[in-house]
Write a protein that holds these residues in place. Structure first.
Motif, mmCIF file in Angstrom:
data_model
loop_
_atom_site.group_PDB
_atom_site.id
_atom_site.type_symbol
_atom_site.label_atom_id
_atom_site.label_comp_id
_atom_site.label_asym_id
_atom_site.label_seq_id
_atom_site.Cartn_x
_atom_site.Cartn_y
_atom_site.Cartn_z
ATOM 1 N N GLU A 127 -15.601 29.145 -8.317
ATOM 2 C CA GLU A 127 -16.242 30.407 -8.699
ATOM 3 C C GLU A 127 -16.599 30.402 -10.179
ATOM 4 O OE1 GLU A 127 -15.237 35.210 -8.768
ATOM 5 O OE2 GLU A 127 -13.937 33.824 -7.649
ATOM 6 N N MET A 128 -15.682 29.915 -11.019
ATOM 7 C CA MET A 128 -15.917 29.884 -12.458
ATOM 8 C C MET A 128 -17.135 29.024 -12.809
ATOM 9 S SD MET A 128 -11.988 29.465 -13.885
ATOM 10 C CE MET A 128 -12.481 29.218 -15.589
ATOM 11 N N ASN A 145 -6.462 27.208 -6.537
ATOM 12 C CA ASN A 145 -6.968 26.634 -7.787
ATOM 13 C C ASN A 145 -8.429 26.227 -7.642
ATOM 14 O OD1 ASN A 145 -4.296 26.884 -8.480
ATOM 15 N ND2 ASN A 145 -3.959 24.716 -8.901
ATOM 16 N N ILE A 146 -8.742 25.540 -6.538
ATOM 17 C CA ILE A 146 -10.111 25.077 -6.326
ATOM 18 C C ILE A 146 -11.055 26.256 -6.157
ATOM 19 C CG2 ILE A 146 -11.623 23.845 -4.703
ATOM 20 C CD1 ILE A 146 -9.403 21.802 -4.339
ATOM 21 N N ASP A 147 -10.638 27.274 -5.398
ATOM 22 C CA ASP A 147 -11.486 28.455 -5.209
ATOM 23 C C ASP A 147 -11.804 29.116 -6.544
ATOM 24 O OD1 ASP A 147 -11.544 28.073 -2.496
ATOM 25 O OD2 ASP A 147 -10.042 29.610 -2.024
ATOM 26 N N LEU A 148 -10.793 29.250 -7.404
ATOM 27 C CA LEU A 148 -11.004 29.871 -8.715
ATOM 28 C C LEU A 148 -12.006 29.077 -9.543
ATOM 29 C CD1 LEU A 148 -10.317 31.854 -11.013
ATOM 30 C CD2 LEU A 148 -8.414 30.313 -11.623
ATOM 31 N N ILE A 149 -11.824 27.744 -9.584
ATOM 32 C CA ILE A 149 -12.686 26.916 -10.434
ATOM 33 C C ILE A 149 -14.091 26.821 -9.848
ATOM 34 C CG2 ILE A 149 -13.003 24.606 -11.397
ATOM 35 C CD1 ILE A 149 -9.862 24.429 -11.321
ATOM 36 N N GLY A 198 -10.907 28.954 -20.067
ATOM 37 C CA GLY A 198 -12.188 28.553 -19.491
ATOM 38 C C GLY A 198 -12.195 27.063 -19.161
ATOM 39 N N LEU A 199 -13.303 26.591 -18.575
ATOM 40 C CA LEU A 199 -13.370 25.202 -18.105
ATOM 41 C C LEU A 199 -14.826 24.841 -17.851
ATOM 42 C CD1 LEU A 199 -11.211 23.015 -17.291
ATOM 43 C CD2 LEU A 199 -11.619 23.707 -14.928
ATOM 44 N N GLU A 200 -15.138 23.545 -17.958
ATOM 45 C CA GLU A 200 -16.473 23.061 -17.630
ATOM 46 C C GLU A 200 -16.358 21.878 -16.676
ATOM 47 O OE1 GLU A 200 -18.662 22.063 -21.107
ATOM 48 O OE2 GLU A 200 -18.692 24.107 -21.890
ATOM 49 N N LEU A 235 0.914 29.808 -13.178
ATOM 50 C CA LEU A 235 0.869 29.557 -14.616
ATOM 51 C C LEU A 235 -0.399 28.784 -14.982
ATOM 52 C CD1 LEU A 235 4.601 28.496 -15.133
ATOM 53 C CD2 LEU A 235 3.551 30.617 -15.948
ATOM 54 N N TYR A 236 -0.738 27.802 -14.167
ATOM 55 C CA TYR A 236 -1.939 26.990 -14.395
ATOM 56 C C TYR A 236 -3.201 27.847 -14.337
ATOM 57 C CZ TYR A 236 -5.699 23.760 -12.926
ATOM 58 O OH TYR A 236 -6.880 23.091 -12.785
ATOM 59 N N ARG A 237 -3.316 28.708 -13.330
ATOM 60 C CA ARG A 237 -4.515 29.552 -13.205
ATOM 61 C C ARG A 237 -4.617 30.545 -14.368
ATOM 62 N NH1 ARG A 237 -3.039 28.980 -7.745
ATOM 63 N NH2 ARG A 237 -1.930 30.980 -7.677
ATOM 64 N N ASP A 238 -3.481 31.044 -14.829
ATOM 65 C CA ASP A 238 -3.503 31.931 -15.995
ATOM 66 C C ASP A 238 -4.060 31.196 -17.213
ATOM 67 O OD1 ASP A 238 -2.457 34.046 -14.574
ATOM 68 O OD2 ASP A 238 -0.383 33.715 -15.252
#
Length: 223
Positions: A124-125, A118-122, A87-89, A78-81
């Motif tokens: 990359e983002m 979660n860390i991998d996604l962020i 988005g995030l900075e 749910l958090y990753r969705d």
């Protein structure tokens, strides 16, 4: 300075997704037909899901680990969705400090209760992957903060002795974990007021303008 290592907690230090975490917990409570207590997020922040869920969702300690894991994994989905939606900075000053560390050959590691996905996604983002030498997550430890395990493993991941590591933390339990690991701790006042971070060696409002030289000077560490 080549013996030094810098270790960063994740949420509240590198990024601030407190609102997204709180929203995802709220969605989980809602799915289960329960009301989320007003103080839930403040009381559980910085802890692993395996610590939170038994206490707040009616599981006896040591019981039904599969169900606890399943609930925790769903909360993180749910958090990753929410992150993908909003988005995030990175927080102010983080990227500049990490780039300075890289230029000086000082390794940086993540030491966080956050799940690796979660860390991998962020990473990359935000394009931060290449700026960290080591990443230790909640998936890599059996004991959550304030136990020092995550920071000790983070020090190992960058081949540094704990006494030569500097930890950046925003949560009380994380500051305690850093001190118990025998490390210098920089409190970051993104979650709690700066004047309450008294157990940290120094406390900053954020990392905006922080340099390696200014941090070492404030901590009384010789270059």
């Amino acid at each position: 300075m080549q013996h030094l290592g810098f270790i960063f907690d994740w949420d509240g230090v590198v990024i601030d997704s407190h609102a997204q975490h709180e929203e995802s917990w709220g969605l989980l409570f809602e799915e289960l037909g329960r009301d989320m207590p007003d103080d839930f997020f403040k009381r559980t922040f910085g802890m692993r899901n395996q610590q939170i869920i038994p206490e707040w969702f009616g599981f006896a300690v040591g019981s039904d680990e599969e169900a606890i894991t399943r609930l925790g994994n769903h909360k993180e989905e749910l958090y990753r969705d929410i992150l993908r939606r909003d988005g995030l900075e990175a927080l102010p000053g983080v990227r500049d400090l990490l780039e300075e560390l890289q230029s000086l050959g000082i390794p940086a590691a993540v030491g966080s209760s956050t799940p690796r996905d979660n860390i991998d996604l962020i990473m990359e983002m935000l394009g931060l992957t290449e700026l960290f030498t080591g990443v230790v997550t909640g998936d890599d430890v059996t004991m959550g903060k304030p136990d020092p395990q995550v920071f000790l493993k983070a020090a190992e991941s960058i081949q540094r002795e704990p006494k030569h590591c500097i930890v950046f933390e925003d949560a009380y339990v994380g500051i305690e974990a850093g001190k118990r690991a025998g490390m210098k701790v920089v409190g970051v006042a993104t979650t709690h007021p700066r004047h309450t971070l008294t157990d940290a060696d120094i406390a900053l409002p954020n990392l905006d303008g922080a340099t390696v030289g200014s941090l070492l000077g404030a901590l009384g560490i010789q270059r």
